[in-house]
Design a protein around this motif. Structure first.
Motif, PDB file in Angstrom:
ATOM      1  N   ALA A   3       0.809  -1.213   0.000  1.00 21.66           N
ATOM      2  CA  ALA A   3       0.000   0.000   0.000  1.00 21.66           C
ATOM      3  C   ALA A   3       0.843   1.263   0.000  1.00 21.66           C
ATOM      4  CB  ALA A   3      -0.942  -0.002   1.198  1.00 21.66           C
ATOM      5  N   VAL A   4       1.732   1.409   0.996  1.00 24.26           N
ATOM      6  CA  VAL A   4       2.454   2.670   1.158  1.00 24.26           C
ATOM      7  C   VAL A   4       3.339   2.945  -0.054  1.00 24.26           C
ATOM      8  CG1 VAL A   4       4.195   3.817   2.538  1.00 24.26           C
ATOM      9  CG2 VAL A   4       2.386   2.562   3.664  1.00 24.26           C
ATOM     10  N   VAL A  38       4.299   9.087   5.618  1.00 29.41           N
ATOM     11  CA  VAL A  38       4.412   9.088   4.159  1.00 29.41           C
ATOM     12  C   VAL A  38       3.275   9.890   3.536  1.00 29.41           C
ATOM     13  CG1 VAL A  38       4.106   7.619   2.149  1.00 29.41           C
ATOM     14  CG2 VAL A  38       5.734   7.011   3.868  1.00 29.41           C
ATOM     15  N   THR A  39       2.060   9.733   4.093  1.00 35.00           N
ATOM     16  CA  THR A  39       0.927  10.478   3.541  1.00 35.00           C
ATOM     17  C   THR A  39       1.207  11.970   3.565  1.00 35.00           C
ATOM     18  OG1 THR A  39      -0.277   8.881   4.850  1.00 35.00           O
ATOM     19  CG2 THR A  39      -1.560  10.424   3.577  1.00 35.00           C
ATOM     20  N   PHE A  59       3.416  -0.623  15.432  1.00 36.68           N
ATOM     21  CA  PHE A  59       3.061   0.791  15.609  1.00 36.68           C
ATOM     22  C   PHE A  59       3.967   1.691  14.768  1.00 36.68           C
ATOM     23  CE2 PHE A  59       0.998  -0.464  19.702  1.00 36.68           C
ATOM     24  CZ  PHE A  59      -0.255  -0.052  19.326  1.00 36.68           C
ATOM     25  N   VAL A  60       5.239   1.327  14.675  1.00 36.06           N
ATOM     26  CA  VAL A  60       6.146   2.111  13.817  1.00 36.06           C
ATOM     27  C   VAL A  60       5.641   2.096  12.379  1.00 36.06           C
ATOM     28  CG1 VAL A  60       8.446   2.161  12.816  1.00 36.06           C
ATOM     29  CG2 VAL A  60       8.183   1.867  15.250  1.00 36.06           C
ATOM     30  N   MET A  61       5.147   0.929  11.951  1.00 40.91           N
ATOM     31  CA  MET A  61       4.607   0.812  10.598  1.00 40.91           C
ATOM     32  C   MET A  61       3.423   1.759  10.396  1.00 40.91           C
ATOM     33  SD  MET A  61       4.154  -2.970   9.206  1.00 40.91           S
ATOM     34  CE  MET A  61       5.605  -3.776   9.760  1.00 40.91           C
ATOM     35  N   VAL A  62       2.537   1.799  11.397  1.00 44.31           N
ATOM     36  CA  VAL A  62       1.359   2.677  11.311  1.00 44.31           C
ATOM     37  C   VAL A  62       1.791   4.134  11.210  1.00 44.31           C
ATOM     38  CG1 VAL A  62      -0.623   3.503  12.593  1.00 44.31           C
ATOM     39  CG2 VAL A  62      -0.145   1.084  12.515  1.00 44.31           C
ATOM     40  N   ILE A  63       2.748   4.520  12.074  1.00 45.01           N
ATOM     41  CA  ILE A  63       3.194   5.913  12.081  1.00 45.01           C
ATOM     42  C   ILE A  63       3.905   6.247  10.775  1.00 45.01           C
ATOM     43  CG2 ILE A  63       4.804   7.467  13.224  1.00 45.01           C
ATOM     44  CD1 ILE A  63       3.939   6.053  15.830  1.00 45.01           C
ATOM     45  N   ALA A  64       4.655   5.274  10.229  1.00 54.49           N
ATOM     46  CA  ALA A  64       5.330   5.520   8.951  1.00 54.49           C
ATOM     47  C   ALA A  64       4.313   5.750   7.849  1.00 54.49           C
ATOM     48  CB  ALA A  64       6.232   4.344   8.614  1.00 54.49           C
ATOM     49  N   ALA A  65       3.186   5.035   7.901  1.00 55.28           N
ATOM     50  CA  ALA A  65       2.154   5.255   6.880  1.00 55.28           C
ATOM     51  C   ALA A  65       1.634   6.680   6.952  1.00 55.28           C
ATOM     52  CB  ALA A  65       1.022   4.250   7.065  1.00 55.28           C
ATOM     53  N   ALA A  66       1.369   7.170   8.174  1.00 53.95           N
ATOM     54  CA  ALA A  66       0.885   8.545   8.320  1.00 53.95           C
ATOM     55  C   ALA A  66       1.943   9.538   7.846  1.00 53.95           C
ATOM     56  CB  ALA A  66       0.522   8.806   9.777  1.00 53.95           C
TER      57      ALA A  66
END
Lengths: 166, 100
Positions: free
Chosen positions: A64-65, B73-74, B64-71
């Protein structure tokens, strides 16, 4: 034996593709190489018993990312090119940059090489175990994370919106 | 069995490669890619730490690091699009307006 082979295979894959990420002049190719790094890392996570994190790495990160990333790079078109390395900065700047990261890497390797560390014992990170821990011990951080994602979406929309009204 | 230090050394190497990428790249999109690389190196470190202590907490931290990285990147990509629209370039040498 198999585990050793797999570890070194994935490690070499990760390091070579990571070097490709930072050295390849075209951002699109660099991004595709980063997907290779992600796949290698997910293999390493599987070796460490983190099955859920490995799958999330593949599905969320590589799937996704980085695909969003790919779309943005392709839409930028002409801006997504970069000057060759020798024209990018003056040598006087590149030298300390390389020395800093090489020195840091050498420091870490020397420090970790001798350090007595406990043997790996592989907690089973299956979806069931992860879910139990996540919703029992980490419920509040989980909710905060969802709020953070929501705020990220709001921020992205309000930043990238075209100001037609103004 | 692979010793724990091998995982930590690999993670440190990936982190240093990402750091070098941040220092020698000039395109903002490439800088974001290098940041992703560093975050992933930290993730590997966290998962190896979880395996060293036999607890799941490190794996959850990696999640959680993955989640924060997604934000991250957005928002980073939104800013990159905005900069491209303003100045027509993503080169850090062309973006001079934010300098004090």
């Amino acid at each position: 034996m198999t585990q050793k082979f797999l570890f070194y295979f994935f490690a070499v894959l990760c390091v070579t593709s990571a070097l490709g990420v930072i050295l390849h002049p075209k951002p699109t190719r660099a991004l595709l190489l980063l997907i290779v790094t992600m796949a290698g890392l997910s293999g390493l996570f599987t070796l460490l018993g983190a099955y859920f994190v490995a799958m999330a790495q593949l599905v969320v990160y590589a799937g996704a990312v980085l695909v969003i990333f790919l779309f943005v790079i392709m839409l930028q078109g002409i801006a997504a090119v970069e000057a060759p390395l020798h024209q990018r900065f003056r040598g006087i700047y590149l030298l300390p940059a390389g020395a800093l990261s090489l020195g840091l890497a050498a420091f870490f390797v020397l420090m970790l090489h001798k350090m007595p560390l406990p043997a790996l014992q592989m907690p089973l990170g299956t979806v069931e175990n992860i879910g139990k821990t996540l919703f029992r011990d980490y419920l509040l951080p989980f909710e905060w994370a969802s709020l953070l994602i929501l705020l990220g979406v709001f921020a992205a929309v309000s930043l990238a919106k075209k100001d037609d009204a103004a | 069995m692979i010793p724990a230090s091998h995982y930590l050394i690999l993670s440190a190497l990936l982190f240093c490669i990402g750091l070098l990428g941040i220092l020698i790249r000039r395109n903002i999109l490439s800088l974001l890619l290098s940041i992703e690389l560093m975050l992933n190196a930290a993730n590997l470190n966290l998962v190896a730490g979880a395996a060293m202590h036999g607890q799941l907490d490190g794996q959850l931290m990696a999640f959680f690091v993955m989640v924060i990285a997604a934000a991250e990147v957005t928002i980073g990509l939104a800013i990159a699009v905005l900069l491209f629209r303003r100045g027509g370039s993503l080169d850090t040498h062309d973006i001079q307006q934010l300098k004090g």
